[in-house]
Design an enzyme around this catalytic site. Structure first.
Site, PDB file in Angstrom:
ATOM      1  N   TYR A  44      57.811 184.298 -23.112  1.00 16.62           N
ATOM      2  CA  TYR A  44      57.094 185.589 -23.135  1.00 16.62           C
ATOM      3  C   TYR A  44      55.703 185.462 -23.754  1.00 16.62           C
ATOM      4  O   TYR A  44      55.146 186.441 -24.235  1.00 16.62           O
ATOM      5  CB  TYR A  44      57.895 186.677 -23.875  1.00 16.62           C
ATOM      6  N   ALA A  96      55.687 177.388 -15.960  1.00 15.00           N
ATOM      7  CA  ALA A  96      55.211 177.788 -17.281  1.00 15.00           C
ATOM      8  C   ALA A  96      53.946 177.041 -17.690  1.00 15.00           C
ATOM      9  O   ALA A  96      53.995 175.843 -17.978  1.00 15.00           O
ATOM     10  CB  ALA A  96      56.315 177.549 -18.310  1.00 15.00           C
ATOM     11  N   ASN A 114      49.526 173.068 -24.777  1.00 14.67           N
ATOM     12  CA  ASN A 114      50.587 173.847 -24.128  1.00 14.67           C
ATOM     13  C   ASN A 114      50.938 173.296 -22.740  1.00 14.67           C
ATOM     14  O   ASN A 114      52.104 173.013 -22.447  1.00 14.67           O
ATOM     15  CB  ASN A 114      50.147 175.308 -24.027  1.00 14.67           C
ATOM     16  N   SER A 139      46.989 173.294  -8.656  1.00 17.29           N
ATOM     17  CA  SER A 139      45.950 174.266  -8.344  1.00 17.29           C
ATOM     18  C   SER A 139      44.845 173.611  -7.542  1.00 17.29           C
ATOM     19  O   SER A 139      44.574 172.411  -7.690  1.00 17.29           O
ATOM     20  CB  SER A 139      45.399 174.779  -9.674  1.00 17.29           C
ATOM     21  N   TYR A 164      41.217 173.957 -18.027  1.00 18.92           N
ATOM     22  CA  TYR A 164      42.384 174.356 -17.227  1.00 18.92           C
ATOM     23  C   TYR A 164      42.535 173.418 -16.029  1.00 18.92           C
ATOM     24  O   TYR A 164      43.616 172.875 -15.761  1.00 18.92           O
ATOM     25  CB  TYR A 164      42.236 175.818 -16.747  1.00 18.92           C
ATOM     26  N   LYS A 168      45.553 170.381 -14.828  1.00 19.68           N
ATOM     27  CA  LYS A 168      46.257 170.224 -13.542  1.00 19.68           C
ATOM     28  C   LYS A 168      46.052 168.809 -12.984  1.00 19.68           C
ATOM     29  O   LYS A 168      46.977 168.213 -12.424  1.00 19.68           O
ATOM     30  CB  LYS A 168      45.807 171.290 -12.538  1.00 19.68           C
TER      31      LYS A 168
END
Ligand code: UDP
Length: 352
Positions: A44, A96, A114, A139, A164, A168
């Site tokens: 969450y 996730a 993360n 992506s 980001y 990937k």
């Protein structure tokens, strides 16, 4: 033996649509030997428990979510221990991850920590618990500013324009290296273009905890009066109207591709390559200003926007060659830009 699919990030935007897709399709009614169980692991961080309830209402089926951070190896291992008892883990779909380009520029350490630690843990566990099929959310940002368009799966990686995008690129490379040490597993890497829109029911959609940075939620929030106005990030690019070009793709089309990818690996377990990569886009490039026009048309609203500065980390133009996903997976994206916008607007109106 119960058959199970593990979906990480199953309460997030694309994850929740994929949970619904799996619950609705992996059923006896659809010719499967049993109703597959879907288990989500979602901390969450960028979603909420209400999504689980909405999925249950929408599908009339049970889904369990473990509120666990995948970066915690021991806790995640316990989930695998529990869920593998008397069950066959058919596949893992690993969503996730954090996905905002500007947030990753602002906090790269958090993004690397993360996105990469969670992937390492889930890969290790997938091998330990002998999960044969692994689907990874990648992506189109791996292509950077590609020299030739549309980009195909063979287009080489470009310079990653943001942390980001780099997570990937590294994630894909980690999987390729890992696969060499785990010959009984197969991997599909799905390179999403720009997933937008919401489920036709408007029961689930994009609902980030932090203020969104993606175009479509910003459009709908502005139209709903939750923001005064929005900016088009750059109007002096070398494109047909000066704004950036993206390949927007309906989130339900993306969700379907995940189910098809699992089906493909299960049906072709002898013949499928160990690693397959697919672009998931419509193949149509749409400018920011065209996206705004499509929204204005379907919502019958005049959007309050201004032409603004370029945004750091943006690529200028990208759209997909999606032939491989069509041919190999039998994937046919169903929705156009107006349907994407109207479903996003319906979701926004429901949440005003
Ligand atoms: N964009 C914009 N205004 C906004 C948010 C996004 O003009 O308030 C532009 C952004 O610069 C990019 C396109 O919309 O050209 C898609 O951005 P998004 O963040 O949705 O996806 P990205 O392709 O960057 O991952």
């Amino acid at each position: 033996m119960q058959k199970k699919i593990i979906i990480t990030g199953g309460c997030g935007y694309i994850g929740s649509h994929t949970v619904v897709e799996c619950l609705e399709n992996y059923t006896r009614k659809n010719g499967y030997d049993e109703d597959y169980v879907v288990v989500s692991i979602d901390s969450y961080l960028n979603s909420s428990a209400s999504v689980v309830e909405n999925i249950k209402k929408l599908t009339g089926r049970e889904v369990k979510n473990y509120d666990t951070d995948l970066c915690d190896y021991e806790k995640t291992k316990k989930i695998f221990e529990t869920e593998s008892k008397d069950s066959e883990l058919i596949g893992i779909i690993h969503f996730a991850a954090l996905k905002s380009v500007p947030d990753s520029v602002a906090d790269p350490v958090f993004y690397y920590q993360n996105n990469l630690n969670s992937l390492l843990n889930i890969l290790k566990l997938s091998k330990e618990y002998k999960v044969k099929n692994f689907i990874f959310s990648s992506s189109c940002s791996v292509y950077g500013n590609a020299k030739e368009l549309p980009v195909s799966e063979n287009t080489p990686f470009g310079v990653a324009e943001s942390p980001y995008a780099y997570t990937k690129q590294v994630g894909e490379r980690m999987i390729i290296d890992f696969a060499k040490t785990s010959e009984h597993q197969k991997f599909v890497l799905l390179r999403y273009f720009n997933p937008v829109g919401a489920h036709v029911s408007a029961q689930i959609g994009e609902d980030p905890k932090n203020p969104p940075t993606s175009l479509v939620p910003i459009i709908t929030l502005t139209a709903a009066g939750k923001r005064d106005k929005m900016h088009v990030h750059g109007s002096d690019y070398d494109t047909r109207d000066g704004s950036c070009i993206r390949d927007y793709i309906h989130v339900s089309d993306i969700a379907e591709a995940h189910r098809l990818a699992i089906d493909y690996l299960v049906k072709n377990k002898e013949t499928a390559e160990q690693i397959e990569i697919f672009n998931l886009g419509t193949g149509n490039g749409v400018t920011v200003l065209e996206a705004i026009k499509a929204f204005e048309k379907v919502s019958h609203q005049k959007l309050n926007y201004e032409l603004g500065e370029r945004r750091e980390g943006d690529v200028v133009e990208i759209y997909a060659d999606n032939q491989k996903a069509k041919t190999v997976l039998g994937w046919i994206p169903k929705y156009g830009i107006e349907e994407m916008m109207s479903s996003a607007w319906k979701w926004q109106e429901r949440n005003v």
